[in-house]
Design an enzyme around this catalytic site. Structure first.
Site, PDB file in Angstrom:
ATOM      1  N   HIS A  87       0.826  -1.210   0.000  1.00 45.73           N
ATOM      2  CA  HIS A  87       0.000   0.000   0.000  1.00 45.73           C
ATOM      3  C   HIS A  87       0.864   1.265   0.000  1.00 45.73           C
ATOM      4  CE1 HIS A  87      -3.527   2.469   0.620  1.00 45.73           C
ATOM      5  NE2 HIS A  87      -2.882   3.084   1.586  1.00 45.73           N
ATOM      6  N   GLU A 135       0.981   3.987  -3.239  1.00 41.58           N
ATOM      7  CA  GLU A 135       0.637   5.406  -3.108  1.00 41.58           C
ATOM      8  C   GLU A 135       1.796   6.300  -3.564  1.00 41.58           C
ATOM      9  OE1 GLU A 135      -2.278   6.845  -2.474  1.00 41.58           O
ATOM     10  OE2 GLU A 135      -3.177   4.850  -2.380  1.00 41.58           O
ATOM     11  N   LYS A 170       2.090   6.021  -7.386  1.00 41.27           N
ATOM     12  CA  LYS A 170       0.972   6.714  -8.022  1.00 41.27           C
ATOM     13  C   LYS A 170       1.246   8.216  -8.078  1.00 41.27           C
ATOM     14  CE  LYS A 170      -2.826   7.125  -5.762  1.00 41.27           C
ATOM     15  NZ  LYS A 170      -4.082   6.970  -5.042  1.00 41.27           N
ATOM     16  N   ASN A 171       1.698   8.791  -6.966  1.00 40.74           N
ATOM     17  CA  ASN A 171       2.007  10.225  -6.928  1.00 40.74           C
ATOM     18  C   ASN A 171       3.182  10.560  -7.842  1.00 40.74           C
ATOM     19  OD1 ASN A 171      -0.024  10.574  -5.056  1.00 40.74           O
ATOM     20  ND2 ASN A 171       1.347  10.588  -3.309  1.00 40.74           N
TER      21      ASN A 171
END
Length: 198
Positions: A122, A126, A129-130
């Protein structure tokens, strides 16, 4: 939850209402407590069920803890998932250059440690993705530079560094990085919001 917080923020902006420090502090306090309680309780319940219940853990796991969690494998899985999302939204994604250095054992030994793989996944997802969003938006239609990930294990710890070419964030915004109502992404369109939810 993140979508609801951003919807609230944008709704307040649309109504020309300031997101004052009282609202932001209340949201921050509530969500910090909610997530800490949820993660802690979920970890305890799942661990108990995996060890004593009918849930079948993977053979080498101690409940949901993998004593030999493969850091590079989790990085690759999270990268592939973020790349799929980036492709859906932007039609392309930056490649990843992955470097591993295990100074604790031997350079050719995988970097392993005891951890909950889903938590590690996770966090990586994240961050990827950023990073991908910033890199694609910064490059425009031009050539994209690779994301560079370095994993280093020493006797004392494991260090993971991700470098991208997304432009970074100004020092004046550093205090906002862990605020739920802060984003550098601005408003995402409906397609991206649907992809994140789906």
């Amino acid at each position: 939850m993140a979508q609801a917080v951003m919807d609230m923020k944008f709704e307040m902006e649309d109504q020309k209402l300031d997101v004052d420090s009282g609202v932001e502090t209340a949201v921050q306090y509530f969500l910090d407590r909610l997530y800490m309680s949820k993660i802690s309780l979920r970890m305890l319940v799942n661990q108990h069920l995996y060890v004593h219940g009918a849930n079948i853990a993977k053979p080498r796991h101690v409940g949901q803890i993998d004593p030999y969690c493969d850091v590079l494998a989790e990085i690759k899985k999270a990268y592939n998932e973020a790349a799929r999302l980036c492709d859906m939204h932007y039609g392309r994604h930056p490649q990843m250059k992955l470097i591993s250095n295990n100074r604790a054992e031997s350079p050719d030994v995988p970097v392993l440690f005891a951890y909950v793989p889903s938590h590690l996944h996770h966090m990586f997802f994240e961050i990827f993705k950023n990073s991908m969003r910033a890199t694609v938006e910064k490059s425009g239609e031009g050539e994209m530079r690779d994301l560079e990930v370095m994993v280093s294990k020493s006797e004392a710890d494991i260090t993971i560094r991700l470098s991208d070419f997304g432009g970074g964030i100004s020092r004046s915004q550093m205090g906002n990085l862990f605020k739920y109502m802060f984003t550098t992404a601005g408003r995402v369109d409906k397609a991206h919001a649907d992809a994140v939810r789906g």
